[in-house]
Write a protein that holds these residues in place. Structure first.
Motif, short mmCIF file in Angstrom:
data_model
loop_
_atom_site.label_atom_id
_atom_site.label_comp_id
_atom_site.label_asym_id
_atom_site.label_seq_id
_atom_site.Cartn_x
_atom_site.Cartn_y
_atom_site.Cartn_z
N GLN A 29 27.74 29.84 -58.30
CA GLN A 29 28.62 28.91 -57.58
C GLN A 29 29.80 28.42 -58.42
O GLN A 29 30.91 28.27 -57.90
N ASP A 30 29.56 28.15 -59.69
CA ASP A 30 30.59 27.50 -60.50
C ASP A 30 31.15 28.36 -61.63
O ASP A 30 32.09 27.94 -62.31
N GLY A 31 30.55 29.51 -61.88
CA GLY A 31 31.00 30.37 -62.97
C GLY A 31 30.20 30.11 -64.23
O GLY A 31 29.84 28.96 -64.52
N ILE A 32 29.92 31.15 -64.96
CA ILE A 32 29.08 31.04 -66.15
C ILE A 32 29.72 30.15 -67.22
O ILE A 32 29.07 29.29 -67.81
N LEU A 33 31.00 30.36 -67.47
CA LEU A 33 31.65 29.62 -68.55
C LEU A 33 31.85 28.15 -68.22
O LEU A 33 32.05 27.33 -69.12
N ASN A 34 31.79 27.80 -66.94
CA ASN A 34 31.96 26.40 -66.52
C ASN A 34 30.67 25.60 -66.54
O ASN A 34 30.70 24.39 -66.35
N VAL A 35 29.55 26.27 -66.72
CA VAL A 35 28.24 25.60 -66.64
C VAL A 35 27.63 25.52 -68.04
O VAL A 35 27.39 26.54 -68.67
N GLY A 36 27.40 24.30 -68.49
CA GLY A 36 26.82 24.10 -69.81
C GLY A 36 25.30 24.02 -69.77
O GLY A 36 24.70 23.81 -68.71
N VAL A 37 24.71 24.18 -70.92
CA VAL A 37 23.25 24.14 -71.05
C VAL A 37 22.70 22.79 -70.60
O VAL A 37 21.67 22.73 -69.91
N VAL A 116 32.08 40.07 -64.64
CA VAL A 116 33.06 40.94 -65.31
C VAL A 116 34.36 40.17 -65.54
O VAL A 116 34.99 40.29 -66.60
N ALA A 117 34.76 39.35 -64.56
CA ALA A 117 36.00 38.58 -64.70
C ALA A 117 35.89 37.55 -65.83
O ALA A 117 36.89 37.23 -66.48
#
Length: 197
Positions: A29-37, A116-117
């Protein structure tokens, strides 16, 4: 050697699964890089120690996320192919499955293209997993098109793959109905090129 399950080990798998389920939702939903641990830990209701015990790092969780998405996608394709009366029907079944994705309320494009993006380096481990998945999917399409007696099953598989990618990307970026209809036209045209025997 027998391994006995203790209350502690009985709870490990559910916590690990909750973390992965949360990552599946948030990463998509939010993108991998936008979601922190910390956000994953809070939403999955685990401690920081539990998270690091199971995954050790966000990178490992990202790999598990892609692996789980890949396993689900490949299982769905296999189920459609095995349940179809013919390769032609299997291709139509795959088309219907993709069209159904486009109409889901939480649809946010193709999870693999989204990854990929975010990870431009083709040598990154997640990119390698996705490349393997795409090779697998393309091979499955090739075998189906060979089964329909298409004169150029490799070309047909490439066109179907591109139509799928285009529908998932275009459906998220714009009009899902138009994207699904365009994909359906490509699929039907490619199937019509098959030779009747």
């Amino acid at each position: 050697m027998m391994v006995f399950e203790t209350p502690e080990t009985a709870q490990r798998a559910p916590a690990k699964g909750r973390i992965l389920d949360t990552a599946n939702e948030l990463f998509y939903q939010d993108g991998i890089l936008n979601v922190g641990v910390d956000r994953i830990i809070a939403k999955s209701s685990v401690t920081k120690a539990t998270f690091y015990k199971h995954y050790r790092s966000k990178d490992n969780l990202i790999l598990e996320y892609v692996k789980s998405r890949r396993a689900a996608a490949e299982s769905q394709v296999q189920s459609i192919v095995e349940g179809a009366a013919s390769p032609h029907d299997a291709v139509l079944g795959l088309l219907e499955g993709i069209a159904a994705e486009l109409t889901k309320q939480d649809f946010r494009g193709c999870p693999f293209l989204n990854v990929v993006a975010e990870f431009p380096d083709p040598a990154h481990p997640v990119r390698q997993l996705i490349a393997e998945h795409r090779d697998w999917y393309n091979e499955a399409l090739y075998e189906l098109m060979r089964g329909t007696n298409h004169p150029f099953p490799g070309d047909a598989a490439d066109e179907l793959m591109l139509a799928k990618d285009g529908a998932l990307a275009g459906g998220y970026a714009g009009d899902t109905i138009a994207a699904g209809a365009a994909m359906a036209r490509v699929v039907k045209r490619v199937l019509a090129e098959s030779v009747s025997v």
